[in-house]
Design a protein around this motif. Structure first.
Motif, PDB file in Angstrom:
ATOM      1  N   PRO A 265       0.796  -1.230   0.000  1.00 55.67           N
ATOM      2  CA  PRO A 265       0.000   0.000   0.000  1.00 55.67           C
ATOM      3  C   PRO A 265       0.829   1.281   0.000  1.00 55.67           C
ATOM      4  N   GLU A 266       2.107   1.173   0.341  1.00 57.23           N
ATOM      5  CA  GLU A 266       2.895   2.401   0.498  1.00 57.23           C
ATOM      6  C   GLU A 266       4.098   2.502  -0.439  1.00 57.23           C
ATOM      7  N   ALA A 267       4.264   1.560  -1.387  1.00 59.51           N
ATOM      8  CA  ALA A 267       5.471   1.611  -2.213  1.00 59.51           C
ATOM      9  C   ALA A 267       5.238   1.058  -3.607  1.00 59.51           C
ATOM     10  N   GLU A 268       5.919   1.653  -4.569  1.00 57.21           N
ATOM     11  CA  GLU A 268       5.974   1.109  -5.920  1.00 57.21           C
ATOM     12  C   GLU A 268       6.935  -0.073  -5.881  1.00 57.21           C
ATOM     13  N   HIS A 269       6.622  -1.121  -6.624  1.00 57.47           N
ATOM     14  CA  HIS A 269       7.422  -2.349  -6.590  1.00 57.47           C
ATOM     15  C   HIS A 269       7.930  -2.625  -8.004  1.00 57.47           C
ATOM     16  N   THR A 270       9.225  -2.752  -8.154  1.00 60.59           N
ATOM     17  CA  THR A 270       9.845  -2.935  -9.463  1.00 60.59           C
ATOM     18  C   THR A 270      10.716  -4.174  -9.454  1.00 60.59           C
TER      19      THR A 270
END
Length: 168
Positions: free
Chosen positions: A90-95
């Motif tokens: 919910p709190e971070a972009e994931h790459t």
């Protein structure tokens, strides 16, 4: 009331000063720029060295080594086997960048096959899951901002209709 010559001079004089200043600046060398000082030290790691140490977290489907972590981001080396459950950050972009192997990634319910060299970036709040298509896969995982893995929300797949993973 101003004399017309005085009005013209009040306009021309500043323009002349600017032109003279500019012509002098063009010929003068610019002062050397000081390069910015790094906020953090340079990090150089070899994959073989990282994987020789105990992983920072491990479970049946993944072993994770943290390579870099700051308030702004976190980079992990992930050795994956099998399935990683449906979840959301919910709190971070994931790459992810696939270094070795093949992975099926579901971003929402859309299935994508990722091969060596492929990159995917999943926006914060978008549910996703993964499954290896080879025995194992090695991934570079990047999160921004760095998040606490304990805040990862595991989701039920009940009632969710995922697109099938294209298997060649």
């Amino acid at each position: 009331r101003r004399h017309p010559t005085m009005a013209r001079d009040s306009v021309l004089r500043p323009a002349l000063v600017i032109m003279l200043a500019m012509s002098g600046c063009a010929a003068a060398p610019r002062p050397a720029m000081t390069p910015p000082v790094a906020q953090h030290p340079v990090i150089h790691l070899r994959r073989s060295d990282v994987m020789q140490r105990e992983p920072d977290s491990a479970h049946a489907s993944a072993r994770v080594w943290t390579m870099q972590k700051s308030a702004e981001s976190r980079t992990n080396l992930v050795e994956m086997r099998g399935k990683l459950s449906y979840h959301v950050h919910p709190e971070a972009e994931h790459t992810l960048l696939v270094l070795k192997g093949r992975v099926c990634a579901w971003a929402g319910t859309e299935a994508l096959v990722l091969e060596e060299g492929d990159y995917i970036s999943i926006p914060r709040g978008l549910p996703h899951k993964y499954e290896t298509l080879t025995e194992t896969a090695l991934l570079l995982s990047f999160d921004a901002p760095a998040y606490d893995p304990a805040k990862t929300v595991r989701l039920s797949e009940e009632g969710v209709h995922f697109a099938p993973c294209p298997r060649d």
